[in-house]
Design an enzyme around this catalytic site. Structure first.
Site, PDB file in Angstrom:
ATOM      1  CG  HIS A  72     -32.419  83.142 -12.941  1.00  0.00           C
ATOM      2  ND1 HIS A  72     -32.799  81.917 -12.407  1.00  0.00           N
ATOM      3  CD2 HIS A  72     -31.652  83.732 -11.998  1.00  0.00           C
ATOM      4  CE1 HIS A  72     -32.301  81.799 -11.176  1.00  0.00           C
ATOM      5  NE2 HIS A  72     -31.586  82.877 -10.901  1.00  0.00           N
ATOM      6  NE  ARG A  74     -36.927  84.911 -15.120  1.00  0.00           N
ATOM      7  CZ  ARG A  74     -36.555  84.618 -13.863  1.00  0.00           C
ATOM      8  NH1 ARG A  74     -36.404  83.352 -13.479  1.00  0.00           N
ATOM      9  NH2 ARG A  74     -36.333  85.573 -12.999  1.00  0.00           N
ATOM     10  CG  ASP A 161     -30.601  79.934  -7.833  1.00  0.00           C
ATOM     11  OD1 ASP A 161     -30.238  80.224  -6.685  1.00  0.00           O
ATOM     12  OD2 ASP A 161     -30.917  80.789  -8.682  1.00  0.00           O
ATOM     13  CG  HIS A 241     -27.397  84.110  -4.556  1.00  0.00           C
ATOM     14  ND1 HIS A 241     -27.671  83.335  -3.457  1.00  0.00           N
ATOM     15  CD2 HIS A 241     -28.292  83.741  -5.504  1.00  0.00           C
ATOM     16  CE1 HIS A 241     -28.694  82.552  -3.732  1.00  0.00           C
ATOM     17  NE2 HIS A 241     -29.075  82.766  -4.958  1.00  0.00           N
ATOM     18  CG  ASN A 288     -34.288  85.155  -1.768  1.00  0.00           C
ATOM     19  OD1 ASN A 288     -33.553  85.359  -0.802  1.00  0.00           O
ATOM     20  ND2 ASN A 288     -35.014  84.053  -1.903  1.00  0.00           N
ATOM     21  CG  ASP A 315     -29.400  85.804  -8.822  1.00  0.00           C
ATOM     22  OD1 ASP A 315     -30.072  85.115  -9.626  1.00  0.00           O
ATOM     23  OD2 ASP A 315     -29.700  85.933  -7.624  1.00  0.00           O
ATOM     24  N   GLY A 334     -35.608  89.660  -7.709  1.00  0.00           N
ATOM     25  CA  GLY A 334     -34.649  89.553  -8.804  1.00  0.00           C
ATOM     26  C   GLY A 334     -34.483  90.824  -9.604  1.00  0.00           C
TER      27      GLY A 334
HETATM   28 ZN   LIG Z   1     -30.721  81.912  -5.713  1.00  0.00          ZN
END
Ligand SMILES: [Zn+2]
Length: 461
Positions: A72, A74, A161, A241, A288, A315, A334
């Site tokens: 991720h 952002r 996701d 995940h 998560n 992740d 996260g």
């Molecule tokens: Zn996810």
């Protein structure tokens, strides 16, 4: 602040233990690089090359650059937490030369224009960054996004996701459509009716702590549903995940009957368990899917070892300090992971004798590349020279100062990890180097590629 300097072209890496799972190579060798590609691999082939273009890798492992299918970044929207540039810089310092970024940005990567924006931002990043487009418009789960347009613009896979596609009929249509382009759909498997507002794994620990739980079956029902849809449609399905023993069983059974399903596991789900939350309610442990039990961790390790789980993905999920600073209940899900992945996986798989370096490298390279069909993850003549050199014995202490990600939400701060990345090369350019014996170089010492990775590079499509 960081220094801007053009990265040096590397023409040879000498004396390291070259491990390339794609070709089966494992032994001391030199690598010659020309025009951003691997030219030759052999012994004593690097004479006459100017010293500044040589990396001396004696005592190091030389491997294909790692590939992360689940990052991720952002950007756009929360550039205070991470950008394409800072996330990629964190990636190369952790050995990742390619990262695929999830579309849960603001706005979401849900159309051709936003895919193009990320592809464009990636041109000036240290490593390669490939966007993943959303399955549904704005990730709202109501109608299909413009998948064909996004494929044309460079999206390498599709996912909502952060949330599942809750509407099974819509996911079926997405799979039928994705199959026409032979692209992979990535499922975040969770059943909202069962997860509701849970904050950690539902079990004896959550009961004791009085925290709302996310049951294992919330994930497993969705894994079963998505596998059934993939079986019917023939779509390539990748499950993000994986976190429970039951999910591993479902994927194993699906593969046994030929369903086109792949799966990933994160370093934290291979290492950490829900009982850690009881120690200090640390919001940095809130992820998560949640950290599960030690039986789940054992099943995930087994699943990776027997090939049920295809690869490791981080992740990496940056969050601003003020958001992770409050109560466990209220913190976002996260943790960051690009910089600690190598050391955490080393501890979860190698230190305890479950696996060896060639296996772990395979999970971080060739096996990941295969899932999305990326032209990466191998050291062979003609392949892009995306290479990591790391010292498998050196240790470093994870400190806030050592982390290059713009966000510092790592539960590993204070841990001592084994495995220090010494040099990372992307398309033949040295984009990261760390010769310190203690810990990774500070951000100011990082070189960044400015002239590499043209749009015609074979890894981009
Ligand atoms: Zn996810």
């Amino acid at each position: 602040m960081k220094t801007e300097q053009s990265a040096a072209a590397i023409r040879a890496i000498v004396g390291g233990r070259v491990i390339d799972p794609a070709s089966g190579h494992d032994g001391v060798a030199d690598i010659l690089i020309a025009d951003g590609q691997v030219e030759r691999i052999g012994r004593g082939i690097a004479s006459g090359i100017p010293e500044e273009a040589v990396i001396h890798a004696e005592g190091m492992i030389v491997a294909p650059g790692f590939i992360d299918l689940h990052t991720h970044l952002r950007e756009p929207g929360r550039e205070d937490e991470e950008t394409v540039e800072t996330g990629s810089a964190a990636g190369v310092s952790g050995g990742f030369t390619t990262v695929c970024c999830m579309p849960n940005t603001e706005p979401a990567i849900a159309d051709q224009e936003t895919v193009r924006f990320v592809v464009d931002r990636a041109q000036s990043a240290a490593g390669k960054v490939h966007p993943i487009g959303s399955i549904t418009r704005d990730r709202k789960g109501e109608s299909l996004a413009e998948i064909a347009d996004m494929v044309a613009a460079g999206a390498v896979a599709f996912s909502d996701d952060g949330a599942p596609v809750a509407n099974a009929g819509l996911l079926r249509r997405a799979m039928e459509y994705a199959q026409m382009f032979d692209v992979t759909l990535v499922s975040h498997c969770e059943t909202p009716d069962l997860s509701r507002d849970g904050v950690m794994h539902e079990g004896s620990v959550s009961t004791k702590l009085g925290l709302r739980g996310i049951p294992a079956i919330s994930e497993e029902i969705c894994v079963a549903r998505d596998i059934a849809l993939a079986r019917m449609t023939g779509c390539r399905l990748h499950i993000a995940h994986l976190s429970t023993a039951g999910s591993v069983e479902l994927v194993r059974a699906a593969k046994a009957i030929g369903v086109r399903v792949t799966a990933e596991v994160t370093p934290h789900h291979l290492m950490l368990t829900d009982d850690l939350v009881a120690r200090d309610f640390d919001p940095l442990l809130k992820v998560n899917p949640p950290l599960r039990t030690k039986e789940d961790v054992a099943a995930l390790r087994d699943g990776l070892l027997d090939g049920t789980i295809d690869c490791i993905a981080t992740d990496h999920a940056p969050h601003a300090e003020q958001e992770k600073d409050g109560e466990f209940d209220l913190a976002p899900f996260g943790m960051i992971g690009l910089e600690t992945a190598l050391g955490v996986c080393q501890r979860a798989l190698i230190e305890n004798g479950l696996a060896d370096w060639p296996f772990l490298i395979d999970c971080l390279t060739r096996r990941a590349a295969r899932v999305f069909g990326l032209d990466a993850g191998r050291i062979e003549p003609g392949a892009p020279a995306d290479i990591v050199c790391f010292d498998p014995k050196a240790q470093w202490e994870v400190t806030l100062a050592s982390l290059k990600s713009k966000s510092k939400n790592s539960p590993y701060v204070g841990w001592t990890l084994t495995g220090v990345v010494r040099a990372t090369i992307v398309d033949g350019q040295l984009v990261y180097r760390n010769l310190s014996n203690a810990e990774p170089a500070p951000a100011t010492a990082r070189a960044r590629a400015t002239t590499t990775k043209t749009a015609g590079s074979p890894a981009r499509r």
